[in-house]
Design a protein around this motif. Structure first.
Motif, PDB file in Angstrom:
ATOM      1  N   ALA A 186      39.710  56.611  41.652  1.00 23.52           N
ATOM      2  CA  ALA A 186      39.152  55.527  42.472  1.00 23.52           C
ATOM      3  C   ALA A 186      39.784  54.235  41.967  1.00 23.52           C
ATOM      4  CB  ALA A 186      37.633  55.470  42.342  1.00 23.52           C
ATOM      5  N   PRO A 187      39.836  53.201  42.792  1.00 22.37           N
ATOM      6  CA  PRO A 187      40.443  51.943  42.331  1.00 22.37           C
ATOM      7  C   PRO A 187      39.737  51.311  41.133  1.00 22.37           C
ATOM      8  CG  PRO A 187      40.292  51.990  44.718  1.00 22.37           C
ATOM      9  CD  PRO A 187      39.511  53.164  44.224  1.00 22.37           C
ATOM     10  N   GLY A 188      38.401  51.478  41.058  1.00 16.94           N
ATOM     11  CA  GLY A 188      37.673  50.829  39.973  1.00 16.94           C
ATOM     12  C   GLY A 188      37.550  49.331  40.161  1.00 16.94           C
ATOM     13  N   GLU A 189      37.705  48.863  41.388  1.00 20.76           N
ATOM     14  CA  GLU A 189      37.666  47.436  41.703  1.00 20.76           C
ATOM     15  C   GLU A 189      36.434  47.101  42.540  1.00 20.76           C
ATOM     16  OE1 GLU A 189      40.066  45.472  40.598  1.00 20.76           O
ATOM     17  OE2 GLU A 189      41.854  46.730  40.323  1.00 20.76           O
ATOM     18  N   ALA A 190      36.127  45.814  42.591  1.00 21.12           N
ATOM     19  CA  ALA A 190      35.034  45.353  43.448  1.00 21.12           C
ATOM     20  C   ALA A 190      35.385  43.979  44.010  1.00 21.12           C
ATOM     21  CB  ALA A 190      33.722  45.279  42.672  1.00 21.12           C
ATOM     22  N   LEU A 191      34.944  43.728  45.231  1.00 20.23           N
ATOM     23  CA  LEU A 191      35.132  42.428  45.876  1.00 20.23           C
ATOM     24  C   LEU A 191      33.867  41.603  45.653  1.00 20.23           C
ATOM     25  CD1 LEU A 191      36.630  40.424  47.680  1.00 20.23           C
ATOM     26  CD2 LEU A 191      35.877  41.738  49.676  1.00 20.23           C
ATOM     27  N   LEU A 192      34.025  40.505  44.936  1.00 20.27           N
ATOM     28  CA  LEU A 192      32.897  39.647  44.587  1.00 20.27           C
ATOM     29  C   LEU A 192      32.943  38.341  45.353  1.00 20.27           C
ATOM     30  CD1 LEU A 192      32.868  40.017  40.671  1.00 20.27           C
ATOM     31  CD2 LEU A 192      31.591  41.362  42.362  1.00 20.27           C
ATOM     32  N   VAL A 193      31.756  37.786  45.600  1.00 19.18           N
ATOM     33  CA  VAL A 193      31.618  36.479  46.245  1.00 19.18           C
ATOM     34  C   VAL A 193      30.969  35.529  45.248  1.00 19.18           C
ATOM     35  CG1 VAL A 193      30.501  35.211  48.109  1.00 19.18           C
ATOM     36  CG2 VAL A 193      31.392  37.506  48.524  1.00 19.18           C
ATOM     37  N   ALA A 194      31.491  34.326  45.153  1.00 23.18           N
ATOM     38  CA  ALA A 194      30.872  33.329  44.275  1.00 23.18           C
ATOM     39  C   ALA A 194      29.447  33.078  44.733  1.00 23.18           C
ATOM     40  CB  ALA A 194      31.682  32.037  44.305  1.00 23.18           C
ATOM     41  N   ALA A 195      28.523  33.006  43.790  1.00 18.31           N
ATOM     42  CA  ALA A 195      27.107  32.822  44.130  1.00 18.31           C
ATOM     43  C   ALA A 195      26.904  31.577  44.981  1.00 18.31           C
ATOM     44  CB  ALA A 195      26.282  32.746  42.855  1.00 18.31           C
TER      45      ALA A 195
END
Length: 337
Positions: A112-121
């Protein structure tokens, strides 16, 4: 035999021995150089463990692990001959074949990529879905990196074209976190332990998760092999024995991961890898352990998923015939078993 002749032969013999010793030392002083696309990322943990646990040394190898912030930069080091291999994403083997350059993944570390797409709070209110990424500034490890390609694909599934997204290279780890905190990016794709660190501190929220095989199949429609060791096919042909020993060590590291808890694994790492929060590091690793392959073998259907995802967003691959069988081999990993 007279004394002058004897002394002359003795001196010659000593000179030959000194020469052999010099050659031996020179060969020992030239380690195998592997470039890791971010050595403190959990996705590349098997390489670090192989070194820390002495698995490379047990194979009679002297391996030097170097680090680059992104897979694109690591790829460049391989093509110039500065390193013999790259611990980076499998998808680089496909991208390079499209450019007429042939490299091959010889052991698959991640399924799996092991990545995540995050958004600044601070931006989360207006960014609650992937479709809201249009016109936003998005952080990736490097332009053209796997993080950018995956982000483009996720956005494309919501009808957004690559031109609708604005990418900037911010690296990973602290540099990614700083860019998010300072508002230089609205969102971005990164890996552990940075993901958990930002989520726990309340500085970011999760928008898309590619950290495990199950989550990856849900978003990408199949297995997406990530971290691997890839080398040029030309170099591999002339260094099969040495390469087998490298793969032996990495497969042994994968077995160690499969047989130990996240806490036991963390105990083997330098303190700086834990980013000042051991509990967060262990929690992130525990949740992500399924991303590692158990044996270094390519997941069935993985190359096809990667090619499909890449062709959906990369013009250089659209309409191109890619020979997937030349992008990886399981021969070394199976021999290691």
């Amino acid at each position: 035999m007279n004394w002058p002749t004897l002394l002359c032969r003795l001196a010659l013999g000593l000179a030959l021995l000194a020469g052999l010793a010099t050659v031996s030392k020179a060969s020992m002083a030239a380690p195998l150089r592997l470039m890791v696309a971010g050595i403190d990322k959990q996705i590349y943990l098997p390489a670090v463990l192989a070194e820390r646990l002495g698995y490379f040394a047990a194979q009679g190898l002297q391996v030097e692990l170097l680090s680059e912030s992104s897979g694109v930069h690591a790829e460049d080091q391989l093509l110039t001959g500065a390193v013999q291999g790259v611990v980076g994403f499998y998808d680089h083997t496909i991208a390079l074949q499209a450019k007429g350059k042939f490299v091959q993944a010889v052991v698959q570390l991640g399924q799996a990529p092991g990545e995540a797409l995050l958004v600044a709070a601070a931006r989360a209110e207006g960014l609650r879905s992937l479709s809201a990424l249009e016109g936003r500034t998005l952080g990736v490890t490097g332009l053209g990196a796997s993080t950018q390609g995956l982000t483009q694909y996720l956005a494309a599934q919501q009808g957004l074209k690559p031109a609708a997204l604005h990418f900037v290279a911010v690296g990973s780890g602290d540099s990614f976190a700083t860019a998010l905190q300072q508002g230089r990016i609205d969102a971005g794709t990164t890996s552990e332990p940075t993901v958990t660190r930002l989520l726990r501190s309340g500085q970011a929220q999760l928008l898309a998760d590619l950290r495990t095989p199950a989550a990856t199949r849900q978003l990408l429609g199949g297995p997406y092999p990530g971290a691997s060791l890839y080398v040029s096919t030309r170099w591999a042909a002339g260094h099969a024995d040495e390469l087998q020993r490298v793969v032996n060590a990495l497969v042994q590291a994968l077995r160690y991961i499969a047989g130990h808890s996240a806490g036991q694994i963390a105990d083997q790492l330098p303190p700086e890898y834990l980013q000042g929060d051991r509990a967060a590091y262990v929690a992130a690793l525990q949740a992500s352990l399924p991303m590692f392959t158990p044996d270094g073998v390519m997941p069935a259907g993985g190359p096809e998923t990667v090619l499909r995802v890449m062709q959906a967003t990369q013009r250089g691959l659209q309409g191109r015939v890619i020979d997937l069988e030349r992008t990886y081999t399981d021969a070394f990993a199976r021999a290691a078993r």
